[in-house]
Write an enzyme that holds these catalytic residues in place. Structure first.
Site, PDB file in Angstrom:
ATOM      1  N   CYS A 254     134.577  65.065  76.614  1.00 32.46           N
ATOM      2  CA  CYS A 254     135.071  64.399  77.831  1.00 32.46           C
ATOM      3  C   CYS A 254     136.581  64.519  77.770  1.00 32.46           C
ATOM      4  O   CYS A 254     137.185  64.296  76.708  1.00 32.46           O
ATOM      5  CB  CYS A 254     134.646  62.933  77.837  1.00 32.46           C
ATOM      6  SG  CYS A 254     135.513  61.914  79.065  1.00 32.46           S
ATOM      7  N   THR A 255     137.205  64.883  78.897  1.00 32.99           N
ATOM      8  CA  THR A 255     138.631  65.204  78.850  1.00 32.99           C
ATOM      9  C   THR A 255     139.524  63.973  78.654  1.00 32.99           C
ATOM     10  O   THR A 255     140.716  64.112  78.388  1.00 32.99           O
ATOM     11  CB  THR A 255     139.055  65.945  80.131  1.00 32.99           C
ATOM     12  OG1 THR A 255     138.655  65.183  81.279  1.00 32.99           O
ATOM     13  CG2 THR A 255     138.419  67.318  80.180  1.00 32.99           C
ATOM     14  N   HIS A 256     138.949  62.787  78.747  1.00 37.21           N
ATOM     15  CA  HIS A 256     139.738  61.596  78.433  1.00 37.21           C
ATOM     16  C   HIS A 256     139.959  61.444  76.917  1.00 37.21           C
ATOM     17  O   HIS A 256     140.965  60.880  76.484  1.00 37.21           O
ATOM     18  CB  HIS A 256     139.037  60.329  78.938  1.00 37.21           C
ATOM     19  CG  HIS A 256     139.172  60.095  80.413  1.00 37.21           C
ATOM     20  ND1 HIS A 256     138.519  60.843  81.355  1.00 37.21           N
ATOM     21  CD2 HIS A 256     139.909  59.183  81.109  1.00 37.21           C
ATOM     22  CE1 HIS A 256     138.825  60.402  82.562  1.00 37.21           C
ATOM     23  NE2 HIS A 256     139.673  59.393  82.437  1.00 37.21           N
TER      24      HIS A 256
ATOM     25  N   CYS B  15     136.993  68.419  83.888  1.00 41.48           N
ATOM     26  CA  CYS B  15     136.072  67.307  83.715  1.00 41.48           C
ATOM     27  C   CYS B  15     134.700  67.880  83.357  1.00 41.48           C
ATOM     28  O   CYS B  15     134.121  68.643  84.139  1.00 41.48           O
ATOM     29  CB  CYS B  15     135.991  66.521  85.029  1.00 41.48           C
ATOM     30  SG  CYS B  15     134.801  65.170  85.007  1.00 41.48           S
ATOM     31  N   ASN B  16     134.194  67.519  82.193  1.00 42.83           N
ATOM     32  CA  ASN B  16     132.884  68.023  81.757  1.00 42.83           C
ATOM     33  C   ASN B  16     131.769  67.510  82.673  1.00 42.83           C
ATOM     34  O   ASN B  16     130.846  68.244  83.016  1.00 42.83           O
ATOM     35  CB  ASN B  16     132.605  67.556  80.326  1.00 42.83           C
ATOM     36  CG  ASN B  16     133.573  68.160  79.330  1.00 42.83           C
ATOM     37  OD1 ASN B  16     133.298  69.190  78.743  1.00 42.83           O
ATOM     38  ND2 ASN B  16     134.729  67.536  79.153  1.00 42.83           N
TER      39      ASN B  16
ATOM     40  N   ASP C 162     140.103  65.858  88.006  1.00 47.07           N
ATOM     41  CA  ASP C 162     139.259  65.103  87.073  1.00 47.07           C
ATOM     42  C   ASP C 162     138.867  63.816  87.804  1.00 47.07           C
ATOM     43  O   ASP C 162     139.435  63.481  88.849  1.00 47.07           O
ATOM     44  CB  ASP C 162     140.020  64.770  85.774  1.00 47.07           C
ATOM     45  CG  ASP C 162     139.174  63.935  84.804  1.00 47.07           C
ATOM     46  OD1 ASP C 162     137.978  64.248  84.644  1.00 47.07           O
ATOM     47  OD2 ASP C 162     139.695  62.962  84.232  1.00 47.07           O
ATOM     48  N   SER C 163     137.914  63.084  87.235  1.00 51.18           N
ATOM     49  CA  SER C 163     137.562  61.787  87.808  1.00 51.18           C
ATOM     50  C   SER C 163     138.733  60.813  87.678  1.00 51.18           C
ATOM     51  O   SER C 163     138.766  59.802  88.377  1.00 51.18           O
ATOM     52  CB  SER C 163     136.359  61.217  87.066  1.00 51.18           C
ATOM     53  OG  SER C 163     136.688  61.076  85.693  1.00 51.18           O
TER      54      SER C 163
HETATM   55  N1  DGL Z   1     136.836  63.045  82.108  1.00 51.46           N
HETATM   56  C1  DGL Z   1     135.496  63.221  82.457  1.00 51.46           C
HETATM   57  C2  DGL Z   1     134.773  64.251  81.594  1.00 51.46           C
HETATM   58  O1  DGL Z   1     135.384  65.160  81.075  1.00 51.46           O
HETATM   59  C3  DGL Z   1     134.603  62.045  82.756  1.00 51.46           C
HETATM   60  C4  DGL Z   1     135.110  60.667  82.800  1.00 51.46           C
HETATM   61  C5  DGL Z   1     134.265  59.758  83.689  1.00 51.46           C
HETATM   62  O2  DGL Z   1     133.228  59.245  83.256  1.00 51.46           O
HETATM   63  O3  DGL Z   1     134.670  59.618  84.839  1.00 51.46           O
HETATM   64  O4  DGL Z   1     133.576  64.208  81.441  1.00 51.46           O
END
Ligand code: DGL
Length: 265
Positions: free
Chosen positions: A186-188, A75-76, A12-13
């Site tokens: 978003c996975t966060h 990560c989407n 992920d990021s």
């Molecule tokens: N966790 C990421 C997602 O699922 C993106 C977070 C970021 O902006 O880095 O999209």
């Protein structure tokens, strides 16, 4: 030819993908998991697709060097920017990406209004537009980019007054429009579920795709005869940011503290 005991690379990021990693570990406890958090390059949501593709090429090459038998884009934003490129580069490598749960949300809504919280990069992508075209013709979908949330979660903030205020500002217009189904794209964001549940009526359904990604990985590994059959395995962590910071945050978002190595590509 990869072996069943080879690890699975998950990226992920940042730390958001830990919400997906937990689902993978729950479903597939025998798999050795390698997790790369590209914290030195966060947020992906505000970066160009070219930039993200370049990062993903480096991370995929790293997983390859580590002998990974499959890769998960937890990560989407990375998926919309880079999954197609990676599939072209590594055509025979099992790769699992993720996308906002538009299809199940469109099927579940009773009010006919679905909300999507995701990054700017995901919401602006052609892939997301295609997803809406395909599955959301009969419902109203209200999208809401959420700049600032990822940075706070990365700092270990899951509930400060400032975070609550920011989140409320994103969610309130959706509720006012009659949204009864909220997609976390978003996975966060799954780490904010308790806060969201607190600020929304109990009958608003919150949907994310972590468990579906784990099931897709299971299907894909099974189809390639690559499911691990050994004893319960461990997880290893890398970050391109500050390993000490991630070590500190890990117990908040993961079920235990773990060592974190530096990933400097
Ligand atoms: N966790 C990421 C997602 O699922 C993106 C977070 C970021 O902006 O880095 O999209």
């Amino acid at each position: 030819m990869a072996e069943r005991a080879a690890p699975v690379g998950v990226m992920d990021s940042g730390v958001g993908g830990l919400s997906v990693l937990a689902e993978i570990q729950r479903l597939l406890p025998n798999e050795t998991l390698l997790y790369v958090a590209d914290c030195g390059h966060i947020p992906y949501g505000e970066k160009s697709p070219d930039y993200i593709r370049e990062r993903l090429r480096r991370i995929a090459a790293f997983f390859h060097e580590q002998g990974a038998k499959a890769m998960v884009l937890a990560c989407n934003t990375a998926t919309v920017a880079a999954a197609a490129d990676l599939r072209e580069l590594y055509p025979s490598w099992p790769l699992v990406g993720m996308e906002p749960a538009v299809k199940p949300a469109a099927a579940a809504t009773r009010s006919g209004v679905v909300g999507v919280l995701a990054t700017t990069g995901t919401l602006q992508s052609a892939k997301f537009a295609a997803l809406l075209d395909r599955f959301a013709n009969d419902v109203q979908v209200i999208t809401r980019p959420c700049p600032g949330l990822v940075e706070l979660i990365e700092a270990g903030d899951l509930g400060s007054p400032a975070l609550r205020q920011l989140l409320l500002g994103y969610v309130q217009p959706l509720l006012a429009a009659g949204c009864d189904t909220l997609i976390l794209g978003c996975t966060h964001y799954p780490f904010l579920r308790p806060l969201l549940a607190d600020m929304m009526p109990a009958d608003v359904a919150i949907i994310d795709t972590g468990a579906a990604v784990a099931r897709q990985l299971q299907r894909l590994l099974g189809a390639h005869d690559l499911l691990a059959d050994g004893p319960a395995a461990d997880t290893r962590f890398w970050t391109s940011g500050d390993p000490q910071l991630m070590r500190k945050i890990l117990p908040l978002l993961w079920h235990k503290s773990d060592s974190v190595q530096s990933f400097s590509l």
